[in-house]
Design a protein around this motif. Sequence first.
Motif, mmCIF file in Angstrom:
data_model
loop_
_atom_site.group_PDB
_atom_site.id
_atom_site.type_symbol
_atom_site.label_atom_id
_atom_site.label_comp_id
_atom_site.label_asym_id
_atom_site.label_seq_id
_atom_site.Cartn_x
_atom_site.Cartn_y
_atom_site.Cartn_z
ATOM 1 N N VAL A 139 -1.838 9.197 -4.712
ATOM 2 C CA VAL A 139 -1.999 8.208 -5.782
ATOM 3 C C VAL A 139 -1.260 6.934 -5.401
ATOM 4 N N ALA A 140 -1.938 5.788 -5.542
ATOM 5 C CA ALA A 140 -1.314 4.507 -5.241
ATOM 6 C C ALA A 140 -0.583 3.980 -6.465
ATOM 7 N N GLY A 141 0.648 3.515 -6.259
ATOM 8 C CA GLY A 141 1.405 2.917 -7.335
ATOM 9 C C GLY A 141 0.986 1.463 -7.533
ATOM 10 N N PRO A 142 1.633 0.742 -8.437
ATOM 11 C CA PRO A 142 1.305 -0.655 -8.686
ATOM 12 C C PRO A 142 1.426 -1.532 -7.441
ATOM 13 N N ASP A 143 2.313 -1.123 -6.504
ATOM 14 C CA ASP A 143 2.487 -1.904 -5.262
ATOM 15 C C ASP A 143 1.520 -1.485 -4.173
ATOM 16 N N GLY A 144 0.618 -0.561 -4.482
ATOM 17 C CA GLY A 144 -0.358 -0.101 -3.502
ATOM 18 C C GLY A 144 0.152 0.992 -2.589
ATOM 19 N N GLU A 164 4.618 8.219 -15.033
ATOM 20 C CA GLU A 164 5.825 7.419 -15.297
ATOM 21 C C GLU A 164 6.207 6.577 -14.092
ATOM 22 N N LYS A 165 6.086 7.143 -12.879
ATOM 23 C CA LYS A 165 6.403 6.375 -11.672
ATOM 24 C C LYS A 165 5.456 5.191 -11.488
ATOM 25 N N GLY A 166 4.186 5.400 -11.809
ATOM 26 C CA GLY A 166 3.198 4.342 -11.622
ATOM 27 C C GLY A 166 3.003 3.458 -12.835
ATOM 28 N N ALA A 167 3.714 3.758 -13.939
ATOM 29 C CA ALA A 167 3.591 2.981 -15.183
ATOM 30 C C ALA A 167 2.136 2.920 -15.644
ATOM 31 N N PHE A 168 1.446 4.067 -15.558
ATOM 32 C CA PHE A 168 0.038 4.124 -15.984
ATOM 33 C C PHE A 168 -0.054 4.529 -17.458
ATOM 34 N N LYS A 169 -1.216 4.282 -18.046
ATOM 35 C CA LYS A 169 -1.519 4.796 -19.379
ATOM 36 C C LYS A 169 -2.984 5.216 -19.411
ATOM 37 N N VAL A 170 -3.324 6.078 -20.336
ATOM 38 C CA VAL A 170 -4.696 6.587 -20.427
ATOM 39 C C VAL A 170 -5.682 5.411 -20.540
ATOM 40 N N GLY A 171 -6.737 5.467 -19.737
ATOM 41 C CA GLY A 171 -7.735 4.407 -19.696
ATOM 42 C C GLY A 171 -7.571 3.466 -18.528
ATOM 43 N N ASP A 172 -6.383 3.505 -17.868
ATOM 44 C CA ASP A 172 -6.150 2.642 -16.701
ATOM 45 C C ASP A 172 -6.976 3.099 -15.510
ATOM 46 N N ASN A 191 -6.150 2.158 1.662
ATOM 47 C CA ASN A 191 -5.908 3.566 1.344
ATOM 48 C C ASN A 191 -4.401 3.861 1.384
ATOM 49 N N PRO A 192 -3.799 4.246 0.246
ATOM 50 C CA PRO A 192 -2.340 4.470 0.220
ATOM 51 C C PRO A 192 -1.905 5.697 1.007
ATOM 52 N N ALA A 193 -2.861 6.598 1.281
ATOM 53 C CA ALA A 193 -2.509 7.852 1.956
ATOM 54 C C ALA A 193 -2.572 7.747 3.472
ATOM 55 N N ILE A 194 -3.014 6.588 3.973
ATOM 56 C CA ILE A 194 -3.138 6.422 5.417
ATOM 57 C C ILE A 194 -2.077 5.442 5.904
ATOM 58 N N LYS A 195 -1.344 5.830 6.936
ATOM 59 C CA LYS A 195 -0.300 4.972 7.498
ATOM 60 C C LYS A 195 -0.804 4.302 8.777
ATOM 61 N N VAL A 196 -0.593 2.997 8.847
ATOM 62 C CA VAL A 196 -0.896 2.227 10.051
ATOM 63 C C VAL A 196 0.444 1.871 10.687
ATOM 64 N N MET A 197 0.749 2.476 11.836
ATOM 65 C CA MET A 197 2.090 2.370 12.419
ATOM 66 C C MET A 197 2.077 1.621 13.735
ATOM 67 N N ASP A 198 2.983 0.637 13.866
ATOM 68 C CA ASP A 198 3.171 -0.021 15.157
ATOM 69 C C ASP A 198 4.130 0.829 15.996
ATOM 70 N N HIS A 199 4.507 0.327 17.166
ATOM 71 C CA HIS A 199 5.339 1.133 18.075
ATOM 72 C C HIS A 199 6.664 1.526 17.443
ATOM 73 N N GLN A 200 7.314 0.589 16.725
ATOM 74 C CA GLN A 200 8.597 0.910 16.116
ATOM 75 C C GLN A 200 8.435 1.967 15.038
ATOM 76 N N ALA A 201 7.375 1.844 14.245
ATOM 77 C CA ALA A 201 7.125 2.835 13.196
ATOM 78 C C ALA A 201 6.832 4.204 13.791
#
Length: 855
Positions: A100-105, A152-160, A702-712
Amino acid sequence: MFRTALRNVLAHKARLLMTVLAVMLGVAFVSGTLVFADTLSNAWRSQSAKSYDNVAVAVTTYADPNDADESAISQKSLDKIGELDGVAAAYGRVSGFAGVAGPDGKLIGVGWSNKGSNFAPGKDGKDPAYTFTEGAGPAKDSQIALDKDSVEKGAFKVGDKVRVATNGPAKDYTLSGVFTTEDGAVNAGGSLVLFDTGLAQKQYLKPGFFTEVTVTAAPGADDAAILAAVTPLLPEAAEAGTGQDLAQKQAEQIEQSTDILTQILLGFAGIALFVGIFLISNTFTMLVAQRTKEIALMRAVGASRKQITRSVLMEAALVGLIASAVGFLIGIGLAVGLRSGMAVFEMKVPAGPLVIGMSPVIASLSVGVLITMLAAWLPGRRAAKIPPVAAMNSVHAVATAKSLVLRNSIGSTLTAAGFGLILWGAAAEGSTGRMLIAGGAFLALLGVIVLIPMLSRPVIALIRPLLVGVFGVAGKLAGQNAVRNPRRTGATASALAIGLTLVTGLSVLGVTMGTAVAKTTTDNIKADYMVMMAGGGDLDRSALSALEKAPGVSAVSPEQDFPFQVGKAGTTGSAENAANTDYEMATGVTPGALEKVLNVPVVNGSLATLAQGQVAIPEGTAKERGWKVGDSFTATFSDNKKSTLRVGAVYDSSEFLSGVLIDAKIVAAHEAKPYMPNIFVKMNGGESAANEKALVDALGGNPAIKVMDHQAIRDQFGGEINLLLNILYGLLAMALIIAVLGVVNTLAMSVFERQQEIGMLRAIGLDRGRVKRMVRLEAVVISLFGATVGIVLGSFLGWAIGETFADKVPGYELVLPWDRIGIFLALAGLVGVLASLWPARSAAKLNMLNAIKTE
């Protein structure tokens, strides 16, 4: 003798304070660990029992999406289960990853515990596994329900609108309801998304099939009878049990997991107590030395040696009892803190009472009292052996040549045996080598501790000219005072040496492993980015297609892992070949792009042959099977179709590739959904914020996919090592705190014993500032001496342990973390300065005339 012991405890309250603190801290760690473990175990057991409260029978399958007809539970079977006698209802479940993506994506929760499942309402429209606090369960494909914590973490409400990602592209869903649950994913700090059953089946398995079934019983029905009736309706690989049995089994698994954590924490508590032994022994040695005339008088009027020893032991028992009681109470607070602190790691502990059983009470009191008495036994025994006349004449503290020779001989023997075992273990491999090193480390540490008094003189003598040159008279006196009583200096330095041996050994090992990981990343990955699921799961093929079309991409290759059946090289289809079939792992890649994104060392042949339908095999496989470039073999894929494959290249092993390399197009023709953990991407212009954004946008945010550079990437593989090191540093801090108390104790006793001497120094012109400087330098010298011993021994142990698995870690090469070693030495010096504040101030404030008169 009891009254004497009590009087001595009351007479030396301030001097025994450090001993009380040392025992108290160690006991607090023990009691806190045991209370925390009992509380955690009880909470998980209660939740486990609660989650199976209304479950008569639970069924689990390990269904394969490619073979759901045989391995999963069909709707038809579910209906039959629901019609059995005694069954009130049967609920089909299917689950998988959902982020699930939060308000910040960004992803809410930790990737490995983000879960999706289906809402399975009964005839009353309710799903007994979930209690809705707002709204209702999803009724169509465009809706989802979400657990209360995630809402609560995502500050959602029914209908969002809520953005949710499974293994495929992320989509926006309407939030239809909010629920509470006892699901383990949510309690582990993750999230739980409920889809409509049809959509969940389509995403995770196959329409019309389930992986799990929960059965509720009608009033008066027998769970065992229901289980017997359900079992014949299940696939062969399915596991079924009554709710009560499964709750007990889950509770036992939780108990095992809790036991591991408990043992780790108790191990560090043991280290803290072991360090405390030196402080306690030092304290009683000095207290007994100050009371030698009193002890001699008691001996002269008829007290036996045993009575003197018992008096010291009773005194230690009283101190240990007080310290244990206080430590136990502090440990309860520590248990509460540990429970609350789990929230830092996004782990939710089920609600439940604080459990304080008899085991923590008995263990805490026993450990505290026994450790204190054990540490005090040797000083008490030594005091009892002092002849009365010698003690009255103050000729009692001089160690005999025989005792020094015996001590140094024992220390040398232990050290030599320990170092021998460590070197033997370093030459061995695997767990056998590490066991030998563990035994050797224990012996070596004991040997060095025994030898430290002897080592202190020559080592401190090396820095004495520096002390004199920089600090003058104060430095000269500090150097002499540091070696005046080698046993006391050794005992004080030993406490620091033990702590820093462990810290340095872990640092050397951790930094070396981290460097190897970084080197592996740099040496093997040519790609600018590596794409993977946040929880380390399976990427959908749509992600590969999206990345291939992304702007600025010059090369893309997946890592698609799958097994296939293979026969011997040679003529395909022969009887001999059929008799020797087995399985081989393979990796689907993109020919041409592979060489641009990964470094694949070729031993023979060419990777260009992958584009011609040939395969590349690891050098180890080639040797094991006797294959070479040009050989052919028959491969049988999961769809039972056979293909003749020719070896076009042999490559050296790679950290990011395993098994037979084959064109991903060939894989697509046979494997419905090969496991794809990673995709490597090369970009025009290399790493940049714009290129990273282009890839993120191509994946639909997609919040579930990580795009990582060499440092990451380096952080991904080395981050766990750093996290573990930081946790271990925190746990070992307890031992170092006790070591600091030891330095304070030694200096305080030393100042007390040298009152007359300090008074004489003040009388002949040593001002208060230089008296303070003398005491501080003495503390710094002792601290740095102990730190140096610990750092040298710890570095040696770190090297030895590393050698046991160096062959299995690509790019492994010993790295000494000089920056951290410098910090350790600086901290040891700071420890000396801080530990000396009170004793130095006390020394400087002494009235010189009163001090001179002191006996």
